[in-house]
Design a protein around this motif. Structure first.
Motif, PDB file in Angstrom:
ATOM      1  N   ILE A   1      78.059 -31.968 101.867  1.00 57.40           N
ATOM      2  CA  ILE A   1      79.260 -31.319 101.323  1.00 57.40           C
ATOM      3  C   ILE A   1      80.236 -32.355 100.733  1.00 57.40           C
ATOM      4  O   ILE A   1      80.892 -32.087  99.719  1.00 57.40           O
ATOM      5  CB  ILE A   1      79.964 -30.455 102.403  1.00 57.40           C
ATOM      6  N   ALA A   2      80.283 -33.555 101.326  1.00 61.10           N
ATOM      7  CA  ALA A   2      81.226 -34.571 100.825  1.00 61.10           C
ATOM      8  C   ALA A   2      80.815 -35.023  99.427  1.00 61.10           C
ATOM      9  O   ALA A   2      81.630 -34.994  98.482  1.00 61.10           O
ATOM     10  CB  ALA A   2      81.278 -35.757 101.793  1.00 61.10           C
TER      11      ALA A   2
ATOM     12  N   GLU B   1      70.526 -38.483  96.478  1.00 59.58           N
ATOM     13  CA  GLU B   1      70.277 -37.921  97.806  1.00 59.58           C
ATOM     14  C   GLU B   1      68.860 -38.313  98.249  1.00 59.58           C
ATOM     15  O   GLU B   1      67.905 -38.125  97.515  1.00 59.58           O
ATOM     16  CB  GLU B   1      70.441 -36.392  97.775  1.00 59.58           C
ATOM     17  N   ARG B   2      68.792 -38.833  99.478  1.00 56.94           N
ATOM     18  CA  ARG B   2      67.511 -39.309 100.004  1.00 56.94           C
ATOM     19  C   ARG B   2      66.514 -38.174 100.274  1.00 56.94           C
ATOM     20  O   ARG B   2      65.314 -38.320 100.103  1.00 56.94           O
ATOM     21  CB  ARG B   2      67.780 -40.078 101.299  1.00 56.94           C
TER      22      ARG B   2
ATOM     23  N   THR C   1      75.553 -30.996 106.927  1.00 60.83           N
ATOM     24  CA  THR C   1      76.095 -29.867 106.164  1.00 60.83           C
ATOM     25  C   THR C   1      75.327 -28.570 106.426  1.00 60.83           C
ATOM     26  O   THR C   1      75.923 -27.494 106.443  1.00 60.83           O
ATOM     27  CB  THR C   1      76.117 -30.230 104.662  1.00 60.83           C
TER      28      THR C   1
ATOM     29  N   ALA D   1      78.840 -24.967 112.406  1.00 58.39           N
ATOM     30  CA  ALA D   1      79.226 -23.676 112.994  1.00 58.39           C
ATOM     31  C   ALA D   1      79.869 -22.773 111.949  1.00 58.39           C
ATOM     32  O   ALA D   1      80.209 -21.629 112.241  1.00 58.39           O
ATOM     33  CB  ALA D   1      80.196 -23.897 114.149  1.00 58.39           C
TER      34      ALA D   1
ATOM     35  N   SER E   1      82.771 -22.574 110.542  1.00 59.70           N
ATOM     36  CA  SER E   1      84.052 -21.994 110.923  1.00 59.70           C
ATOM     37  C   SER E   1      85.195 -22.638 110.142  1.00 59.70           C
ATOM     38  O   SER E   1      85.260 -23.864 110.012  1.00 59.70           O
ATOM     39  CB  SER E   1      84.271 -22.199 112.423  1.00 59.70           C
TER      40      SER E   1
ATOM     41  N   VAL F   1      68.622 -44.667  98.969  1.00 59.23           N
ATOM     42  CA  VAL F   1      69.168 -45.962  98.539  1.00 59.23           C
ATOM     43  C   VAL F   1      68.629 -47.062  99.456  1.00 59.23           C
ATOM     44  O   VAL F   1      68.745 -46.981 100.677  1.00 59.23           O
ATOM     45  CB  VAL F   1      70.710 -45.933  98.576  1.00 59.23           C
TER      46      VAL F   1
ATOM     47  N   GLY G   1      83.940 -36.044 110.575  1.00 52.60           N
ATOM     48  CA  GLY G   1      83.809 -35.519 111.935  1.00 52.60           C
ATOM     49  C   GLY G   1      83.230 -34.118 111.946  1.00 52.60           C
ATOM     50  O   GLY G   1      82.276 -33.822 111.224  1.00 52.60           O
ATOM     51  N   GLY G   2      83.851 -33.246 112.732  1.00 60.17           N
ATOM     52  CA  GLY G   2      83.364 -31.871 112.844  1.00 60.17           C
ATOM     53  C   GLY G   2      84.095 -30.913 111.927  1.00 60.17           C
ATOM     54  O   GLY G   2      84.191 -29.718 112.230  1.00 60.17           O
TER      55      GLY G   2
ATOM     56  N   GLY H   1      84.103 -31.282 108.161  1.00 57.07           N
ATOM     57  CA  GLY H   1      83.863 -31.671 106.762  1.00 57.07           C
ATOM     58  C   GLY H   1      83.684 -30.529 105.791  1.00 57.07           C
ATOM     59  O   GLY H   1      83.912 -30.704 104.590  1.00 57.07           O
ATOM     60  N   ILE H   2      83.292 -29.340 106.288  1.00 60.24           N
ATOM     61  CA  ILE H   2      83.114 -28.223 105.353  1.00 60.24           C
ATOM     62  C   ILE H   2      84.488 -27.647 105.007  1.00 60.24           C
ATOM     63  O   ILE H   2      84.844 -27.512 103.844  1.00 60.24           O
ATOM     64  CB  ILE H   2      82.225 -27.102 105.956  1.00 60.24           C
ATOM     65  N   LYS H   3      85.262 -27.352 106.069  1.00 61.57           N
ATOM     66  CA  LYS H   3      86.531 -26.654 105.821  1.00 61.57           C
ATOM     67  C   LYS H   3      87.545 -27.528 105.090  1.00 61.57           C
ATOM     68  O   LYS H   3      88.467 -27.009 104.470  1.00 61.57           O
ATOM     69  CB  LYS H   3      87.121 -26.151 107.148  1.00 61.57           C
TER      70      LYS H   3
END
Ligand SMILES: Cc1cc2nc3c(=O)[nH]c(=O)nc-3n(C[C@H](O)[C@H](O)[C@H](O)COP(=O)(O)OP(=O)(O)OC[C@H]3O[C@@H](n4cnc5c(N)ncnc54)[C@H](O)[C@@H]3O)c2cc1C
Length: 381
Positions: free
Chosen positions: A11-12, A30-31, A40, A44, A46, A169, A329-330, A332-334
């Motif tokens: 996601i980052a 992307e590997r 990603t 959860a 949320s 990479v 951390g926990g 990264g999506i939101k």
């Protein structure tokens, strides 16, 4: 040669590619054969504004508008759906619950105390002899993680970014003013590297001759159990223990459960340990009347933290052209919409977007320089 080369397609990296491709040439490496294979694809899902430190909470607030109303071409379905979250406490955790409520309300006034009976009415399996207090976040949402991730990747591509899978990479070195990045899919050249390699971000830094930041990947376990018989779980809110001992929520007709473990590990393709699943089952059974007959699926993912548990976004203070987008951390999506816009501004050596500044987010608290050298003053606000 590209302007920007992004390492990592989670996601980052995807959200950064989306923003950065609006104003320059971007290659994303992307590997794996698919971009959501690691953290990603294991979350959860949320969107809560009541979880994580203050910087995280502000970044979530700053991301809400994008997730609620993404640009028209981004997707044609909602990315958020209502869930709500109840944070619960035993008698010995009431002091913690009071402190949590106070912190939560400084940023989100709609978070309030919830009467124990009202909590049980919403989630009838909660044990009356376990629960001593609760607070509710009514506007907590479920995230469509796949929709968000694919929206960023599709949008990046339509803005001209090249997305290259199976491109692990292996080497990074300088050739004149440019970076040369050697991968399993050949060599790539760029002026700037964005390090969005998740759990591997410190390893990428070392390959580039950059001092690592001390990022720590922490394993978190999740599993599904069947819905308890006779219960219509679809409308249940997420339930989160105030001391981060467990959480659970409805997920595609089953219950998603996590023991909220955070075991430091090396970067890897994380897998669940039986003991962590057993701890999760035990905590679920202690707080609820659910008796787990079987676990239908279990998995684990890595949540990677900087030493102060806030994300790292900014140019490295020691090596030119090396940009960090790591340590989510926990969360990264939101936080991805706000972090990607911060990434865009800081790469262009501009101030953060006004809405982020208005929420009190500063470049200094995101900067990798906070772990060593002072950062240039003009970027601190
Ligand atoms: C159980 C669990 C629950 C979570 N719940 C939530 C939640 O509810 N809400 C929320 O917002 N967040 C949640 N998170 C956190 C969220 O999933 C992460 O913060 C986020 O996915 C991190 O994204 P990323 O792109 O940095 O990492 P990743 O998705 O891991 O992407 C990094 C990518 O870099 C690639 N890479 C690494 N090294 C190389 C290399 N040498 N060459 C090329 N590519 C490379 C990897 O293959 C990988 O695809 C949760 C995480 C877990 C594990």
């Amino acid at each position: 040669m590209a302007d920007i080369l992004i390492i990592g397609g989670g996601i980052a990296g995807a959200s950064a590619a989306y923003e950065l491709a609006a104003s320059g040439s971007v290659i994303l490496l992307e590997r794996e054969s698919q971009c959501g294979y690691h953290s990603t694809g294991r979350s959860a899902a949320s969107f809560t504004e009541n979880y994580g430190g203050v910087v995280i909470r502000r970044l979530a607030l700053a991301s809400r508008a994008f997730l609620e109303s993404p640009p028209e071409a981004f997707c044609d379905f909602p990315l958020l759906s209502p869930r709500g979250m109840i944070t619960v406490a035993r008698a010995d955790q009431l002091e913690l619950l009071r402190a949590e409520l106070e912190l939560a309300r400084t940023l989100v006034p709609s978070i309030t105390t919830l009467d124990v009976e009202a909590a049980i009415a919403q989630v009838p399996v909660l044990r009356r002899d376990y629960l001593a207090g609760a607070i509710i976040e009514p506007h907590c949402m479920d995230l469509d993680v796949h929709g968000i991730h694919q929206g960023f990747l599709r949008g990046a591509k339509s803005r001209g970014a090249k997305l290259i899978m199976n491109a692990g990479v292996e080497t990074i070195d300088r050739v004149g003013d440019a970076w040369r990045v050697g991968t399993t899919a050949g060599n790539f050249f760029a002026r700037i590297i964005v390090n969005a390699a998740g759990a591997w971000a410190d390893r990428i830094a070392v390959q580039a001759g950059v001092r690592p930041l001390g990022l720590v990947p922490k394993r978190r376990t999740a599993f599904h159990v069947p819905a308890p018989p006779g219960q219509d779980i679809g409308a249940w809110p997420m339930v989160n223990d105030v001391a981060d001992e467990f959480y659970f929520k409805p997920d595609a007709g089953q219950l998603f459960v996590s023991p909220a473990d955070a075991t430091p590990v090396e970067p890897m393709d994380a897998y669940p340990e039986d003991l962590d699943v057993a701890v999760g089952v035990e905590r679920l059974e202690r707080a609820t009347t659910i008796q787990v007959g079987r676990v239908s699926r279990s998995w684990a993912g890595l949540r990677t933290f900087a030493p102060d548990a806030a994300p790292v976004v900014g140019f490295d203070s020691g090596v030119a052209g090396f940009f960090w987008l790591a340590g989510q951390g926990g969360y990264g999506i939101k936080t991805s919409p706000a972090l990607a816009r911060a990434c865009f501004s800081l790469i262009h050596e501009a101030a953060l977007p006004d809405d982020l500044l208005a929420l009190g987010i500063t470049a200094a608290e995101l900067s990798p320089g906070r772990f060593r050298d002072a950062i240039p003053l003009e970027l601190t606000s």
